[in-house]
Design an enzyme around this catalytic site. Structure first.
Site, PDB file in Angstrom:
ATOM      1  N   LYS A  79      52.757  72.589  92.440  1.00  0.00           N
ATOM      2  CA  LYS A  79      53.186  73.990  92.337  1.00  0.00           C
ATOM      3  C   LYS A  79      53.427  74.366  90.881  1.00  0.00           C
ATOM      4  O   LYS A  79      53.006  75.414  90.416  1.00  0.00           O
ATOM      5  CB  LYS A  79      54.486  74.253  93.110  1.00  0.00           C
ATOM      6  CG  LYS A  79      54.448  74.292  94.607  1.00  0.00           C
ATOM      7  CD  LYS A  79      53.772  75.502  95.205  1.00  0.00           C
ATOM      8  CE  LYS A  79      52.297  75.247  95.366  1.00  0.00           C
ATOM      9  NZ  LYS A  79      51.857  74.636  96.584  1.00  0.00           N
ATOM     10  N   LYS A 104      42.369  81.270  96.401  1.00  0.00           N
ATOM     11  CA  LYS A 104      43.138  80.882  97.584  1.00  0.00           C
ATOM     12  C   LYS A 104      42.316  80.008  98.524  1.00  0.00           C
ATOM     13  O   LYS A 104      42.819  79.077  99.122  1.00  0.00           O
ATOM     14  CB  LYS A 104      43.587  82.160  98.300  1.00  0.00           C
ATOM     15  CG  LYS A 104      44.475  81.931  99.503  1.00  0.00           C
ATOM     16  CD  LYS A 104      45.871  81.569  99.091  1.00  0.00           C
ATOM     17  CE  LYS A 104      46.741  81.165 100.251  1.00  0.00           C
ATOM     18  NZ  LYS A 104      47.836  80.294  99.805  1.00  0.00           N
TER      19      LYS A 104
END
Ligand code: M6R
Length: 598
Positions: A474, A593
């Site tokens: 992340k 994505k």
């Protein structure tokens, strides 16, 4: 990846631009449209985000009833206007998602035939090939089919041809594509979510089915010419999703997790999971990429610990090329938020070819992976817009946790009372998560300090190693700080050489059976002057002195649900660090994505 869309409708540019907005998660290096206007194809493109294209179009409005659009994630050639799609040759304009592996040979051949190329993309060969065959007096359908017969690789195409009749064609090989018939028009797109409200009925074409869309009809051409299109209802015909009062979709999605888990903890899908005969399974293999792979890693620890099932996990791009050993009564699970990840899809096809029983765990119902697996379980996270996956991860974990409970029951490896305790822990989960999220301001202080470094080392132990890996991913994805994660016990086997005052070490150290072991690792790091950040139990502070911008306190958490809770501070840390550094957290550079290319 890339997103493609097309519409044959009045003011076709409107659904195309709206759809491109919803497809931007697939890539945002550049975008473009081609529209048939006054018997001419007009192509407008812009580098960067879709807004740049919209600005250009606002200065130069065009009307037409046949339009294609593209949003690009660069594979071949830099992210500039020349390489942006659509690519045009004569009266043919093409948008492409996928990769043409033999484009260099085709390009050379076409150049020998006198064709001139503008871009460095693989895609530009497609309109040239179609144009070449049209010049040989072939029909539009024949020319497209001849052209695609030459292509090696994967593609979903939208082809606009300005001829005697105005047609838009769609065809795919290995890449996602959906067709829709609405009341006011005909549409095609990479993803059903990109289709507007006029798209209640959808059809997922098979590989190499050529579909013609025009104002009169949607027709299957070529080999399947006499076949009827069987539409299904479009479950994704959803309203526009907004980020409300949140600063980003990622932030909204992080805070949404409490409600999602409340829903998952009251919804009893366990009945569904009992369709799997865990008792007779000899092995489970779980395949995924990125964040979904880290969910697989946590799932492995649950299945092994509570149900005594042998579990192997693998990264999809490795599994499909490594000749995996498949045994009798093996279940292969494919985890994917999007359900479209090319490597995971290819691994699923590989396993199906080997006659394995396959199960998909997806967020997007009707996605390719969901459609192709023998069984599918949805994770019910709702559309995830932020490129960095957050809520999908915790929902994947939640479903795996419920499956592990079902497996534990069937295999009677742990006592009934322990199974009940696992279920009880799950009910507590959203409330503990809420407490952690309420402490988000503490994390902002830590992020402020972490943002001063260029590297970081994340440590965890047991199932929390996967959470350290997910936290490092992340941070890398959205703040561009280089972060690596290790099982803490590995520190002294190499990474310790990196430690000095410039290499912060972040440790996930909640109260559990491994806390004492972690304490030694923390002390080893401290002895080498590494700045420390601890996410953990307050008892740690009795051993190590920590400032308030170095410590995030976790409440008391039952050990079984620790991975699901511990990821929350990691998500917050990445979010706040990236925001402090002024990064676009929803659309980080170079990422998309849905990774629909190998
Ligand atoms: O849609 P999928 O779950 O198959 O996607 C897999 C990865 O591409 C994805 O998890 C990626 O790593 C995310 N950007 C992580 O935040």
């Amino acid at each position: 990846m890339c997103g493609i869309i097309g519409a044959v409708a009045e003011s076709a540019i409107n659904p195309v631009l709206e759809g491109l907005g919803k497809l931007e998660y697939r890539g945002y290096d550049s975008s473009g449209i081609s529209i048939l206007s006054n018997n001419e194809i007009q192509t407008i493109k812009a580098q960067g985000k879709l807004n740049n294209l919209k600005q250009r179009l606002s200065m130069q409005p065009i009307e037409g009833d046949c339009c294609i659009g593209h949003t690009r994630w660069a594979t071949h050639g830099k992210a500039n206007v020349t390489n942006a799609h659509p690519h045009q040759c004569g009266q043919v304009s093409v948008v492409h998602n996928g990769i043409i592996e033999n484009y260099l040979q085709l390009k050379q051949q076409l150049m020998q035939w006198g064709h001139h190329f503008n871009s460095s993309t693989d895609s530009e060969v497609i309109p040239h090939l179609i144009n070449h065959y049209l010049a040989q007096q072939m029909s539009q359908e024949e020319a497209i089919e001849q052209a695609i017969n030459q292509l090696k690789g994967s593609y979903a195409l939208g082809v606009l041809i300005n001829g005697a009749s105005k047609n838009l064609y769609a065809i795919k090989q290995g890449s996602p594509l959906v067709i829709s018939e609405g009341n006011n028009g005909a549409y095609m797109a990479s993803d059903a979510m990109a289709l507007g409200p006029d798209s209640g009925k959808i059809y997922y074409p098979k590989d190499n089915e050529l579909i013609k869309l025009n104002t009169n009809e949607i027709k299957l051409c070529s080999g399947s010419a006499n076949k009827k299109i069987h539409y299904i209802n479009n479950k994704h015909c959803v309203k526009v999703i907004s980020k409300g009062d949140y600063s980003s979709f990622m932030e909204k999605e992080i805070f949404e997790q409490v409600d999602l888990l409340k829903r998952l903890s009251v919804n009893n899908h366990t009945g569904e999971y009992s369709t799997i005969n865990f008792k007779n399974l000899n092995k489970i293999t779980i395949i995924a990429c990125g964040t979904s792979y880290y969910a697989a890693s946590v799932a492995k620890s649950w299945f092994e610990k509570y149900a005594n099932i042998l579990v192997e996990i693998d990264i999809a791009s490795e599994y499909r090329y490594r000749s995996p050993i498949i045994i009798d009564n093996e279940l292969v699970i494919f985890v994917s938020q999007s359900g479209e990840t090319a490597d995971t899809l290819a691994a699923l096809r590989y396993a199906k070819n080997k006659n394995c029983q396959t199960l998909a765990l997806v967020n997007v119902a009707n996605s390719s992976i969901a459609r192709e697996a023998n069984f599918t379980f949805e994770i019910f996270a709702g559309p995830e817009i932020g490129v960095a996956s957050t809520k999908a991860f915790t929902c994947q974990l939640a479903i795996f946790y419920k499956m592990a409970i079902e497996a534990a029951k069937q295999r009677a490896f742990i006592k009934n009372v322990e199974v009940k305790q696992l279920a009880l822990n799950f009910m507590k989960l959203p409330y503990i998560m809420e407490t952690v999220l309420q402490r988000c301001t503490d994390m902002k202080k830590i992020a402020k300090k972490l943002a001063n470094y260029s590297n970081a080392l994340f440590l965890g132990r047991g199932a929390l190693t996967a959470i350290a890996q997910e936290g490092a991913l992340k941070l890398k994805e959205i703040s561009y700080i280089h972060a690596e994660a290790y099982a803490a016990g590995e520190l002294k086997h190499g990474p310790i050489a990196l430690l000095d005052e410039h290499m912060p070490v972040l440790v996930i150290a909640p109260k559990n059976t491994l806390t004492d072991k972690l304490l030694s690792n923390i002390q080893e790091a401290q002895a080498r002057n590494a700045p420390l950040f601890i996410i953990g139990d307050s008892s740690i502070k009795q051993h190590i002195s920590l400032q308030e911008n170095e410590f995030f306190e976790l409440p008391e958490i039952p050990e079984s649900i620790l991975p699901i809770i511990s990821v929350i501070p990691m998500q917050l840390l990445a979010l706040y660090t990236a925001q402090i550094l002024g990064k676009n957290v929803d659309q980080p550079r170079n990422l998309a994505k849905s990774v629909t290319v190998e």
